[in-house]
Write a protein that holds these residues in place. Structure first.
Motif, PDB file in Angstrom:
ATOM      1  N   GLU A  44       0.818  -1.207   0.000  1.00 14.96           N
ATOM      2  CA  GLU A  44       0.000   0.000   0.000  1.00 14.96           C
ATOM      3  C   GLU A  44       0.852   1.257   0.000  1.00 14.96           C
ATOM      4  OE1 GLU A  44      -3.819   1.786   2.513  1.00 14.96           O
ATOM      5  OE2 GLU A  44      -2.479   0.324   3.416  1.00 14.96           O
ATOM      6  N   VAL A  47       1.829   2.161  -3.517  1.00 15.80           N
ATOM      7  CA  VAL A  47       0.733   2.761  -4.281  1.00 15.80           C
ATOM      8  C   VAL A  47       0.527   4.221  -3.884  1.00 15.80           C
ATOM      9  CG1 VAL A  47      -1.740   2.631  -4.787  1.00 15.80           C
ATOM     10  CG2 VAL A  47      -0.396   0.530  -4.575  1.00 15.80           C
ATOM     11  N   VAL A  48       0.570   4.497  -2.580  1.00 13.36           N
ATOM     12  CA  VAL A  48       0.410   5.883  -2.112  1.00 13.36           C
ATOM     13  C   VAL A  48       1.564   6.740  -2.615  1.00 13.36           C
ATOM     14  CG1 VAL A  48       0.238   7.374  -0.085  1.00 13.36           C
ATOM     15  CG2 VAL A  48      -0.876   5.152  -0.073  1.00 13.36           C
ATOM     16  N   TRP A  50       3.159   6.271  -5.414  1.00 16.02           N
ATOM     17  CA  TRP A  50       2.846   6.531  -6.820  1.00 16.02           C
ATOM     18  C   TRP A  50       1.838   7.670  -6.957  1.00 16.02           C
ATOM     19  CZ3 TRP A  50       2.018   0.699  -8.434  1.00 16.02           C
ATOM     20  CH2 TRP A  50       3.263   0.098  -8.560  1.00 16.02           C
ATOM     21  N   VAL A  51       0.840   7.671  -6.074  1.00 18.41           N
ATOM     22  CA  VAL A  51      -0.165   8.746  -6.108  1.00 18.41           C
ATOM     23  C   VAL A  51       0.502  10.095  -5.831  1.00 18.41           C
ATOM     24  CG1 VAL A  51      -2.222   9.671  -4.975  1.00 18.41           C
ATOM     25  CG2 VAL A  51      -2.057   7.213  -5.449  1.00 18.41           C
ATOM     26  N   ALA A  54       2.456  11.175  -8.850  1.00 17.39           N
ATOM     27  CA  ALA A  54       1.570  11.644  -9.917  1.00 17.39           C
ATOM     28  C   ALA A  54       1.046  13.047  -9.622  1.00 17.39           C
ATOM     29  CB  ALA A  54       0.408  10.666 -10.096  1.00 17.39           C
ATOM     30  N   VAL A  55       0.661  13.276  -8.360  1.00 15.80           N
ATOM     31  CA  VAL A  55       0.164  14.604  -7.966  1.00 15.80           C
ATOM     32  C   VAL A  55       1.243  15.657  -8.145  1.00 15.80           C
ATOM     33  CG1 VAL A  55      -0.618  15.987  -5.999  1.00 15.80           C
ATOM     34  CG2 VAL A  55      -1.576  13.715  -6.375  1.00 15.80           C
ATOM     35  N   PHE A 123      -5.397   8.582   3.009  1.00 14.25           N
ATOM     36  CA  PHE A 123      -4.388   7.595   2.657  1.00 14.25           C
ATOM     37  C   PHE A 123      -3.560   7.210   3.889  1.00 14.25           C
ATOM     38  CE2 PHE A 123      -5.078  10.024  -1.275  1.00 14.25           C
ATOM     39  CZ  PHE A 123      -5.358   8.995  -2.164  1.00 14.25           C
TER      40      PHE A 123
END
Length: 242
Positions: A44, A47-48, A50-51, A54-55, A123
């Motif tokens: 997890e 994934v966070v 990666w978020v 991206a932001v 998150f």
């Protein structure tokens, strides 16, 4: 008598629920599994991250559009003020010789700062996972040792382990392991402690009490930990290139 026993049982169930909740939250969760080579689990925290990446990329593309030298807008002035503040801060520690390491330090403080407040947006903070803080600490210590090697050369770099006196050689070698451990555990411990405290507050009084504490633990303490991490890293780099 039966009412007291019932109350005790309820209290025990609440304590058990809290313990199980904390234990579940502290475990590194798998977000999904890539179905190749027998299955590759993706945590997890990855994934966070990666978020967050991206932001940051999207914000960078948006904020650098329509930049002007002659007529800068408010958005540009605010962005330039933030970048200048970080540059001046790190340059004040590292000096001109450490200028090339400033972009890494700026990127790291932005990532850690956003990662620490990820809980506000629903998150799980990546820095709550020790794997993330270990990776950050290792990246920093590799950069620190590289800075010393790049500045002094191989001979000077090896000689620095025997400074100021040869008897310090074992301690200086141990510092290579002590520094990343210190950086890792300090960041991990503070973020994890804040996370546990917030979970306890949500369990005791979920309606109102967590709100003011969230402003401290998620924002103030989160940014403080990001500052401490990069501040210590920049001090170690400064020491390595002197």
């Amino acid at each position: 008598m039966s009412e007291k026993i019932t109350a005790k049982r309820k209290g025990g169930r609440k304590t058990g629920d809290l313990s199980s909740t904390l234990a579940e939250e502290l475990n590194s969760k798998t977000a999904f599994t890539i179905p190749v080579f027998g299955g590759i689990p993706i945590a997890e925290c990855v994934v966070v991250t990666w978020v967050i990446m991206a932001v940051l990329v999207i914000l960078s593309l948006i904020l650098v559009r329509n930049l002007s030298v002659e007529n800068p807008g408010k958005k540009q002035l605010l962005l330039e003020s933030g970048v200048s503040f970080l540059q001046d801060f790190f340059m004040g520690i590292l000096g001109e010789e450490g200028k090339q390491y400033v972009p890494y330090l700026m990127s790291t403080v932005i990532y850690i700062g956003i990662a620490n407040i990820a809980g506000v947006f629903g998150f799980t903070p990546p820095t709550k996972d020790m794997n993330v803080t270990i990776a950050l600490a290792l990246m920093s210590i590799i950069l620190i040792e590289y800075a010393g090697f790049h500045k002094k050369g191989l001979k000077g770099f090896l000689k620095s382990f025997a400074e100021p006196v040869p008897i310090m050689l074992p301690i200086n070698i141990l510092e290579i392991a002590i520094r990343p451990t210190s950086l890792c555990m300090r960041l991990f411990g503070n973020v994890l402690g804040s996370f546990v405290v917030m979970k306890l507050l949500e369990f005791v009084c979920p309606a109102i009490l967590p709100i003011p504490f969230s402003l401290y633990f998620d924002f103030f303490d989160g940014f403080i930990q990001a500052y401490v991490f990069v501040f210590l890293t920049s001090l170690f780099i400064k020491e390595a290139i002197e």
